[in-house]
Design a protein around this motif. Structure first.
Motif, PDB file in Angstrom:
ATOM      1  N   THR A 151       0.821  -1.212   0.000  1.00 55.54           N
ATOM      2  CA  THR A 151       0.000   0.000   0.000  1.00 55.54           C
ATOM      3  C   THR A 151       0.855   1.262   0.000  1.00 55.54           C
ATOM      4  O   THR A 151       0.349   2.366  -0.152  1.00 55.54           O
ATOM      5  N   LYS A 152       2.163   1.102   0.199  1.00 55.15           N
ATOM      6  CA  LYS A 152       3.089   2.241   0.048  1.00 55.15           C
ATOM      7  C   LYS A 152       4.410   1.684  -0.473  1.00 55.15           C
ATOM      8  O   LYS A 152       5.002   0.811   0.161  1.00 55.15           O
ATOM      9  N   ASP A 153       4.823   2.203  -1.606  1.00 58.39           N
ATOM     10  CA  ASP A 153       6.045   1.679  -2.233  1.00 58.39           C
ATOM     11  C   ASP A 153       7.260   2.493  -1.760  1.00 58.39           C
ATOM     12  O   ASP A 153       7.107   3.581  -1.192  1.00 58.39           O
ATOM     13  N   ILE A 154       8.463   1.961  -2.012  1.00 65.53           N
ATOM     14  CA  ILE A 154       9.672   2.732  -1.710  1.00 65.53           C
ATOM     15  C   ILE A 154       9.813   3.873  -2.715  1.00 65.53           C
ATOM     16  O   ILE A 154       9.174   3.873  -3.774  1.00 65.53           O
ATOM     17  N   GLU A 155      10.662   4.840  -2.386  1.00 69.28           N
ATOM     18  CA  GLU A 155      10.819   6.013  -3.248  1.00 69.28           C
ATOM     19  C   GLU A 155      12.196   6.076  -3.899  1.00 69.28           C
ATOM     20  O   GLU A 155      12.366   6.662  -4.951  1.00 69.28           O
ATOM     21  N   LEU A 156      13.210   5.473  -3.280  1.00 68.40           N
ATOM     22  CA  LEU A 156      14.558   5.505  -3.854  1.00 68.40           C
ATOM     23  C   LEU A 156      14.692   4.469  -4.968  1.00 68.40           C
ATOM     24  O   LEU A 156      14.118   3.383  -4.864  1.00 68.40           O
ATOM     25  N   PRO A 157      15.462   4.789  -6.027  1.00 70.88           N
ATOM     26  CA  PRO A 157      15.721   3.760  -7.039  1.00 70.88           C
ATOM     27  C   PRO A 157      16.649   2.698  -6.473  1.00 70.88           C
ATOM     28  O   PRO A 157      17.589   3.019  -5.742  1.00 70.88           O
ATOM     29  N   VAL A 158      16.389   1.442  -6.777  1.00 70.06           N
ATOM     30  CA  VAL A 158      17.187   0.364  -6.179  1.00 70.06           C
ATOM     31  C   VAL A 158      18.145  -0.285  -7.177  1.00 70.06           C
ATOM     32  O   VAL A 158      18.980  -1.093  -6.792  1.00 70.06           O
ATOM     33  N   GLU A 159      18.034   0.096  -8.443  1.00 70.12           N
ATOM     34  CA  GLU A 159      18.865  -0.548  -9.454  1.00 70.12           C
ATOM     35  C   GLU A 159      20.353  -0.390  -9.128  1.00 70.12           C
ATOM     36  O   GLU A 159      20.840   0.717  -8.884  1.00 70.12           O
ATOM     37  N   GLY A 160      21.053  -1.500  -9.072  1.00 72.17           N
ATOM     38  CA  GLY A 160      22.493  -1.488  -8.797  1.00 72.17           C
ATOM     39  C   GLY A 160      22.847  -1.254  -7.335  1.00 72.17           C
ATOM     40  O   GLY A 160      24.023  -1.144  -6.987  1.00 72.17           O
ATOM     41  N   LYS A 161      21.862  -1.147  -6.475  1.00 74.16           N
ATOM     42  CA  LYS A 161      22.120  -0.843  -5.054  1.00 74.16           C
ATOM     43  C   LYS A 161      22.094  -2.103  -4.187  1.00 74.16           C
ATOM     44  O   LYS A 161      21.456  -3.092  -4.521  1.00 74.16           O
ATOM     45  N   SER A 162      22.777  -1.989  -3.053  1.00 72.82           N
ATOM     46  CA  SER A 162      22.719  -3.056  -2.040  1.00 72.82           C
ATOM     47  C   SER A 162      21.543  -2.755  -1.122  1.00 72.82           C
ATOM     48  O   SER A 162      21.475  -1.679  -0.530  1.00 72.82           O
ATOM     49  N   ILE A 163      20.660  -3.716  -1.019  1.00 74.88           N
ATOM     50  CA  ILE A 163      19.438  -3.517  -0.230  1.00 74.88           C
ATOM     51  C   ILE A 163      19.470  -4.446   0.988  1.00 74.88           C
ATOM     52  O   ILE A 163      19.818  -5.621   0.877  1.00 74.88           O
ATOM     53  N   ILE A 164      19.099  -3.889   2.134  1.00 72.31           N
ATOM     54  CA  ILE A 164      18.866  -4.735   3.311  1.00 72.31           C
ATOM     55  C   ILE A 164      17.414  -4.508   3.739  1.00 72.31           C
ATOM     56  O   ILE A 164      17.036  -3.404   4.150  1.00 72.31           O
TER      57      ILE A 164
END
Ligand code: IMP
Ligand code: MG
Length: 180
Positions: free
Chosen positions: A88-101
């Protein structure tokens, strides 16, 4: 599960005291700081239950990190999983090529994390790890690898330190188990 027409009297018992949580949070933060040195991971908190854990965790991490949030849940208002995941609420930062935890309060059936993990991997995250305060195994339906786990427990409905029961108890500094 108790029917809605019956009055539920639930008692809460402390399961994990505040000091033990804080100690474990610092240990996980040290581990993340070591593992991601030279990188700048994005911590993605799954709203709302993760916010207390995430706030303490990120202040104990000693490398640069960014933060974002997603609201996704497989729960209705009762203590049973509804089986479907809604974002119901998405993230706002682009995640392409990023390390996500991904930061989660508690892994129960595993439906929420499996869904969110796939979603962000599909957007091209370079890596994705899971950090959960509690790994509860009793009702697991999807296999989930928790890379950073605070505490493993077998069963029970837990509240406090962000965890709620119908939006109550989130502000408790310790983790309690609710019993009838
Ligand atoms: P899953 O998709 O079944 O793994 O659901 C995980 C979510 O269900 C968590 O993020 C919590 O919001 C909620 N949840 C599962 N077990 C508990 C519990 O014992 N106490 C409070 N919330 C819980
Ligand atoms: Mg949650």
């Amino acid at each position: 599960m108790v029917g809605k027409d019956k009055v539920r009297i639930l008692k809460k018992e402390v399961l994990i005291p505040e000091a033990a949580i804080q100690r474990r949070v610092r240990e996980i933060a040290d581990q993340i700081s070591d593992d991601y040195r030279g990188d700048e991971p994005i911590l993605v908190g799954i709203l709302k239950g993760s916010i207390i854990f995430m706030a303490d965790l990120m202040r104990a991490i000693r490398i640069p990190v960014k933060m974002d949030f997603i609201r996704a849940a497989s729960y209705g208002s009762e203590t049973q999983s509804s089986g479907t995941v809604r974002v119901t609420k998405d993230i706002e930062l682009p995640v392409e090529g990023k390390s996500i935890i991904l930061i989660e309060d508690i892994v129960d059936s595993g439906l929420t994390l499996t869904y969110v993990k796939k979603l962000l991997e599909g957007r091209g995250a370079a890596s994705l790890r899971i950090c959960a305060l509690i790994d509860k195994s009793e009702r697991r339906e999807r296999e989930v690898l928790v890379d950073y786990c605070g505490f493993q427990i077998q069963e029970g409905f837990l509240v406090g330190y962000g965890l709620d029961c119908n939006e109550e108890y989130r502000n408790l500094p310790e983790i309690c188990v609710l019993r009838e």
